[in-house]
Design an enzyme around this catalytic site. Sequence first.
Site, mmCIF file in Angstrom:
data_model
loop_
_atom_site.group_PDB
_atom_site.id
_atom_site.type_symbol
_atom_site.label_atom_id
_atom_site.label_comp_id
_atom_site.label_asym_id
_atom_site.label_seq_id
_atom_site.Cartn_x
_atom_site.Cartn_y
_atom_site.Cartn_z
ATOM 1 N N ASP A 195 0.686 9.064 -0.080
ATOM 2 C CA ASP A 195 0.091 7.824 -0.569
ATOM 3 C C ASP A 195 0.814 6.649 0.082
ATOM 4 O OD1 ASP A 195 -0.694 5.649 -2.342
ATOM 5 O OD2 ASP A 195 -1.247 7.170 -3.802
ATOM 6 N N ARG B 174 -0.227 3.310 -0.808
ATOM 7 C CA ARG B 174 -0.767 2.118 -1.482
ATOM 8 C C ARG B 174 0.323 1.180 -1.976
ATOM 9 N NH1 ARG B 174 -4.879 4.893 -5.543
ATOM 10 N NH2 ARG B 174 -3.367 6.552 -5.287
#
Length: 437
Positions: free
Chosen positions: A345, A347
């Site tokens: 990830d 983000r």
Amino acid sequence: MIDYIWLWNQQMVDTVLSNNNQMRHIVLTSHPRPGGVKPLKVVWGAADPAVRGPLVGTLSDPRRRNVIGAHAGSYAVYRALAVAAGSLNALHRADLTNTTPAASIGPYPQWGEPERIVSLDPFGHLVADAFAQQLAEGWDLRPTIAVTKARLTVPELKHAVRDGQLIADGRIVLPSGEVNCTKVAVEPVWHLPGIAQRFGIAEQDLRRHLFEQTGGMFPELVTRPDLKVFLPPIGGHTVYVFGEVAALADPASKVACRVHDECNGSDVFGSDICTCRPYLVHGIEVCIEQAQAGGAGVVVYNRKEGRALGEVTKFLVYNARKRQAGGDRAAAYFERTECVAGVQDMRFQELMPDVLHWLGIQRIDRLVSMSNMKYDAMVRQGIAIVERVPIPADRVPEDAKVEMDAKKAAGYYSPDIVTAADLERASGRALQDYEGR
Ligand SMILES: [Zn+2]
């Protein structure tokens, strides 16, 4: 690095404009000419915009620039193409007549706390008013936030009204099933010392990696330590508010919230490999219900496709999941992403709460999210969370069971228990099953 900046510098001569206002000679923003106008200092976090000062990202008057990068995020590249193709005058100034916000937002105390908001300009929507004098003097200033009104036509919401699951109140939800809201577009504006502090790293290291990992796109990151504000070439956020915007900041009003990271395949096209669109629609429903009950709801839509890994990486991962030995199963869900992308990830929810601070939100009564990363980031940034709302089980699409089980097993908030057998069972569709069934 010094060597090639020196080489570029040799090309720097007086600015001469061609007929269509394109510069004939390269002018380096990293090494402005001596004797020019000194850029205005930015006092980040000052509550008074006159003290904070305007952010000047103009490309037509380089001497005044007090930020690194260009306005409009990645769309700056299209602007460059438009100028290169001869369809845009490089000296065009935005005419801001009648563009001011369609709903009032702020100011809120959070705007005057330098560490509270580090990834957007809290005065970004007020440029035409707060810096009217500079605009009148001919400064090229651009808003980084725009506030307007919208009426949404979402098939699922229309069906919910038709089936009596959502009430048409004639104010927020119309009898036709259409929904009134305020929508806000926010471009990223990074205060580099604040971003570095949020991630617990040195500003110098942040600047160097931003410079190197963009292929040297912004030399000022390393040559102009005096410039502290960066307009990064990335997507921003869109905020949809249901009910009165001011109610979001009122501790006496209840607030519902969904923070949604972009998933174009599901959000727009209804692809069934994940829960994104159904969860987004459920988030809107919860926000509407909160607004109808006298509070307000907010959906923050972040342009961070495929966990900020991009759609190509995302689709490569889908294939790797569906072709792996043992089929598409929750136990190997995160592992396949890491094999392709190097991480699970990207983000980084650390910056996500900034837009909530900008809206004056101190407490979220109903957070429509199962993500611990989002929850933890909000709590760390001082936003109280009362209740977390998982996606209803009957809204999970057929092929999204793998994602759901993997996330629950990884500790995402859920009242359900996932067993070891659930994780090992191939519950995702195989690639050959897309043929004609
Ligand atoms: Zn998705």
